[in-house]
Design an enzyme around this catalytic site. Structure first.
Site, PDB file in Angstrom:
ATOM      1  CE  LYS A 285      -2.772   2.237   3.312  1.00 37.63           C
ATOM      2  NZ  LYS A 285      -1.405   3.573   3.820  1.00 37.63           N
TER       3      LYS A 285
ATOM      4  CB  CYS B 178      -5.030   6.544  10.221  1.00 39.14           C
ATOM      5  SG  CYS B 178      -5.357   5.693   9.420  1.00 39.14           S
TER       6      CYS B 178
ATOM      7  NE  ARG C 126      -0.294  10.828  10.023  1.00 38.51           N
ATOM      8  CZ  ARG C 126      -0.365  10.051   9.649  1.00 38.51           C
ATOM      9  NH1 ARG C 126      -1.522   8.874   9.717  1.00 38.51           N
ATOM     10  NH2 ARG C 126       0.431   9.453   8.649  1.00 38.51           N
TER      11      ARG C 126
ATOM     12  CG  ASP D 288       2.169   1.774   9.560  1.00 40.82           C
ATOM     13  OD1 ASP D 288       2.280   2.867  10.528  1.00 40.82           O
ATOM     14  OD2 ASP D 288       2.390   2.195   8.951  1.00 40.82           O
TER      15      ASP D 288
END
Ligand code: UD1
Length: 430
Positions: free
Chosen positions: A22, A117, A122, A307
């Protein structure tokens, strides 16, 4: 609205084929905009982030043709639009790659601030600093990033990243690939998808050296030409299925991986008493004994990936003894622990730390995914738990896992996807 329903407590046996990565795909697809020709990209995962990316590219005027379910041809020769709409960017963090790609090729970009997310602030300050070093004027106004270098073009520069950032490394690398002269990026991120993007760009005629090390050197070229490229297998998807087997037990061959990319995850699972055997492009994972406690610190590659933090924490909930998990990348990545507690997990989180006291059994419960990897971790926990787990908000999970239900059913998991009334699911930006 859909949810997953898992009847857990069954060990897993068989084989799972890993899809394209991804985080490589969401960089490489925007990079196809930089190519003055036709790119054929293979091993593209069928996930909603990819669908969104392709929708954005079409909206900008690229011709997008699906050749088969994992191969796409992108013709960016006739792009005339440099503005990416807000509603599409909000749904995907990686929409920031459009800035580097458009700026590199056309000297201008107007892209809405990215979504994605929510696990803490961020920022994209490092991306912006990098573009400015290359000579672009960048401003953020009314939720949009405006980048411009039309007058003098981009010129190579020496760029020190204040912090290791995957996104900033890849974004600056894209813009620099089509600038004048040489760019050096120091303290570059070394993740496999950084290397994959560099390999893609090089296949299309760029000169990028050192990707996968701290220092990346880019000699700018005037144009990129078309070509064919195949995306690497997804390290995190493979790691998630390894965690599923570690938690639920069983013996599964994970096919089509790059075992070297899995080392950071493999060694942690081995510490926990899981058997991992490399076999060419495949990894066999066997869990016969109860899991043993360990500590986990997430950090940039080649460290343990952030992750994979929620998924390994799901395993630690079932390990003998007390484990500590330190989240070294994001400020707020333990929002899921309350959901694990509903399953009987003994877990406390405070800021960047969690302490997990293993229990012998988790119990199924109704859960809501709160982001992509946390949602995947709920699947890991649900497969191991006794009884029924229902997971809502699965649109988060489907952003990054290609056919998760089909792949898990293929190794004997009792997982189904069912439609549910809207009010069951709390929607939020993906
Ligand atoms: C990428 C991944 C994400 C993963 C993360 C870390 C994609 C699409 N997403 O996100 O799944 O969790 O890498 O491996 O590939 N930072 C700044 N300023 C910036 C950029 C980042 O301070 O301009 C900070 C962030 O707040 C964070 C750290 O740097 O604390 C790492 O972020 P970064 O590597 O940039 O993450 P992403 O590329 O957004």
């Amino acid at each position: 609205m859909y949810k997953y329903v898992i009847h857990g407590g069954k060990p897993l046996f068989g084989e799972i084929e890993i899809s394209g990565a991804k985080n490589a795909a969401v960089g490489i697809l925007p990079a196809a905009l930089m190519v003055d020709g036709v790119c054929r990209i293979e091993n593209v995962p069928q996930i909603s982030d990819v669908t969104l990316c392709l929708e954005i590219l079409s909206g900008l005027g690229a011709e997008v043709r699906m050749i088969n379910k994992n191969t796409v041809e992108i013709d960016s020769r006739h792009i005339r639009n440099f503005s990416v709409p807000d509603d599409l960017c909000r749904r995907m963090r990686a929409s920031y790659y459009l800035i580097g790609a458009l700026l590199g090729r056309f000297g201008k970009a107007q892209v809405s601030l990215p979504g994605g997310c929510d696990f803490g602030i961020r920022p994209i300050d490092l991306h912006i600093k990098g573009f400015e070093k290359l000579g672009a004027t960048v401003s953020v106004r009314s939720g949009f990033v405006y980048a411009n270098a039309e007058e003098d073009g981009l010129t190579g520069a020496h760029i020190y990243m204040d912090q290791v950032s995957v996104g900033a490394t890849m974004n600056v690398m894209m813009a620099a690939a089509l600038s004048k002269g040489q760019t050096i990026i120091e303290t570059a991120a070394k993740e496999p998808h950084v290397v994959d993007l560099a390999n893609f760009l090089n296949t299309m005629g760029a000169h990028i050296m050192g990707a996968g090390t701290d220092v990346i050197k880019i000699r700018g070229v005037e144009r990129l030409h078309g070509g064919t490229y195949s995306i690497i297998p997804d390290q995190i998807e493979a790691g998630t299925y390894m965690a599923c087997v570690a938690a639920a037990g069983g013996n599964v061959l994970i096919r089509n991986v790059i075992p070297k990319h899995m080392d950071c995850i493999t060694s942690k699972l081995e510490e926990m008493g899981v058997e991992v055997r490399e076999d060419g492009d495949n990894i066999r994972i066997i869990r016969k004994r109860p899991l043993t406690r360990t500590n986990v610190n997430t950090m940039p590659y080649p460290g343990f990936p952030t992750d994979m933090q929620p998924q390994i924490t799901a395993c630690l909930c079932l390990a003998n003894g007390t484990s500590r998990v330190n989240e070294g990348v994001w400020d707020n990545r333990f929002r899921y622990v309350n959901e694990f507690r509903r399953m009987g997990a003994k877990i406390q989180a405070d800021g960047k730390w969690a302490v997990v006291e293993g229990v012998s059994q988790l119990t199924g419960a109704p859960l809501q995914a709160c982001d992509l990897r946390a949602g995947a971790a709920m699947v890991v926990a649900g497969l191991a738990a006794k009884g029924t787990t229902e997971i809502g908000n699965i649109h988060y999970i489907e952003r990054g896992y290609d056919d998760l239900v089909g792949k898990l059913r293929g190794v004997g998991a009792d997982i189904t996807i069912i439609a549910c009334p809207d009010e069951d699911s709390v929607t939020a930006a993906g």
